[in-house]
Design a protein around this motif. Structure first.
Motif, PDB file in Angstrom:
ATOM      1  N   SER A   1       0.844  -1.182   0.000  1.00  0.00           N
ATOM      2  CA  SER A   1       0.000   0.000   0.000  1.00  0.00           C
ATOM      3  C   SER A   1       0.888   1.243   0.000  1.00  0.00           C
ATOM      4  O   SER A   1       2.008   1.222   0.475  1.00  0.00           O
ATOM      5  CB  SER A   1      -0.938  -0.020   1.189  1.00  0.00           C
TER       6      SER A   1
ATOM      7  N   VAL B   1      -5.503   8.374   6.317  1.00  0.00           N
ATOM      8  CA  VAL B   1      -6.024   7.552   7.405  1.00  0.00           C
ATOM      9  C   VAL B   1      -7.235   6.754   6.930  1.00  0.00           C
ATOM     10  O   VAL B   1      -7.341   5.549   7.191  1.00  0.00           O
ATOM     11  CB  VAL B   1      -6.385   8.424   8.628  1.00  0.00           C
ATOM     12  N   LYS B   2      -8.127   7.408   6.209  1.00  0.00           N
ATOM     13  CA  LYS B   2      -9.338   6.725   5.726  1.00  0.00           C
ATOM     14  C   LYS B   2      -9.025   5.609   4.747  1.00  0.00           C
ATOM     15  O   LYS B   2      -9.788   4.660   4.614  1.00  0.00           O
ATOM     16  CB  LYS B   2     -10.288   7.743   5.087  1.00  0.00           C
ATOM     17  N   GLU B   3      -7.895   5.725   4.059  1.00  0.00           N
ATOM     18  CA  GLU B   3      -7.476   4.690   3.109  1.00  0.00           C
ATOM     19  C   GLU B   3      -6.499   3.703   3.749  1.00  0.00           C
ATOM     20  O   GLU B   3      -5.853   2.928   3.056  1.00  0.00           O
ATOM     21  CB  GLU B   3      -6.857   5.347   1.875  1.00  0.00           C
ATOM     22  N   TYR B   4      -6.390   3.732   5.080  1.00  0.00           N
ATOM     23  CA  TYR B   4      -5.520   2.840   5.843  1.00  0.00           C
ATOM     24  C   TYR B   4      -4.055   2.941   5.410  1.00  0.00           C
ATOM     25  O   TYR B   4      -3.335   1.960   5.378  1.00  0.00           O
ATOM     26  CB  TYR B   4      -6.007   1.383   5.738  1.00  0.00           C
ATOM     27  N   LYS B   5      -3.627   4.145   5.119  1.00  0.00           N
ATOM     28  CA  LYS B   5      -2.248   4.381   4.740  1.00  0.00           C
ATOM     29  C   LYS B   5      -1.448   4.811   5.962  1.00  0.00           C
ATOM     30  O   LYS B   5      -1.993   5.376   6.904  1.00  0.00           O
ATOM     31  CB  LYS B   5      -2.157   5.474   3.669  1.00  0.00           C
ATOM     32  N   SER B   6      -0.167   4.537   5.912  1.00  0.00           N
ATOM     33  CA  SER B   6       0.728   5.013   6.962  1.00  0.00           C
ATOM     34  C   SER B   6       0.974   6.498   6.754  1.00  0.00           C
ATOM     35  O   SER B   6       1.106   6.954   5.630  1.00  0.00           O
ATOM     36  CB  SER B   6       2.066   4.278   6.905  1.00  0.00           C
TER      37      SER B   6
ATOM     38  N   GLU C   1      -6.096  13.057   6.914  1.00  0.00           N
ATOM     39  CA  GLU C   1      -7.331  12.286   7.066  1.00  0.00           C
ATOM     40  C   GLU C   1      -7.606  11.404   5.843  1.00  0.00           C
ATOM     41  O   GLU C   1      -8.087  10.283   5.983  1.00  0.00           O
ATOM     42  CB  GLU C   1      -8.497  13.248   7.326  1.00  0.00           C
ATOM     43  N   GLU C   2      -7.272  11.898   4.672  1.00  0.00           N
ATOM     44  CA  GLU C   2      -7.457  11.099   3.456  1.00  0.00           C
ATOM     45  C   GLU C   2      -6.617   9.822   3.526  1.00  0.00           C
ATOM     46  O   GLU C   2      -7.088   8.733   3.205  1.00  0.00           O
ATOM     47  CB  GLU C   2      -7.059  11.912   2.223  1.00  0.00           C
TER      48      GLU C   2
END
Length: 137
Positions: free
Chosen positions: A1, A70-75, A67-68
């Motif tokens: 990711s 975080v919502k996509e489960y990115k570091s 936040e974008e």
């Protein structure tokens, strides 16, 4: 990711080719990150109040970028040359907006997570002003 990076290095250091060279130097296990990182770059002087940081639009821009991811489960990695004042400003803004924490609570949290931060009185005053502005929203 893919990852998200808020990069607040100096102008020279925040160029993508320098970051890519850094990962390549670290070894083959790190080369997978080259080209997979989204950057939000700022060039701020250390231990100074960054320009335009008190504007709602700038704070919202920082918040939305994090936040974008975080919502996509990115570091998310917030970095600066010394990882002192500049990175704390970005983290502080995000935490205050996300959790509606006051300036003192957020600073206490960050000091527990990173005990060696350097915060000037100007930065503390900045956080207090931002707290008051967030309360108005």
């Amino acid at each position: 990711s893919h990852g998200e990076v808020i990069n607040i290095f100096d102008k020279y250091e925040c160029q993508a080719e320098n970051v890519q060279a850094f990962f390549k130097k670290k070894g083959p296990q790190y080369t997978k990150f080259v080209g997979q990182i989204t950057y939000l770059n700022f060039s701020w002087d250390d231990l100074q109040v960054p320009p335009h940081i008190e504007t709602r639009s700038m704070r919202q821009y920082i918040f939305d970028f994090i936040e974008e991811g975080v919502k996509e489960y990115k570091s998310i990695m917030i970095v600066s040359s010394r990882n002192q004042c500049r990175s704390i400003i970005v983290a502080q803004i995000y935490l205050m907006m996300k959790y509606r924490w006051n300036a003192v609570r957020t600073l206490e949290y960050l000091c527990v997570k990173k005990p060696n931060i350097s915060i000037t009185s100007d930065i503390v005053k900045l956080f207090m002003r931002i707290e008051q502005d967030i309360k108005k929203q």
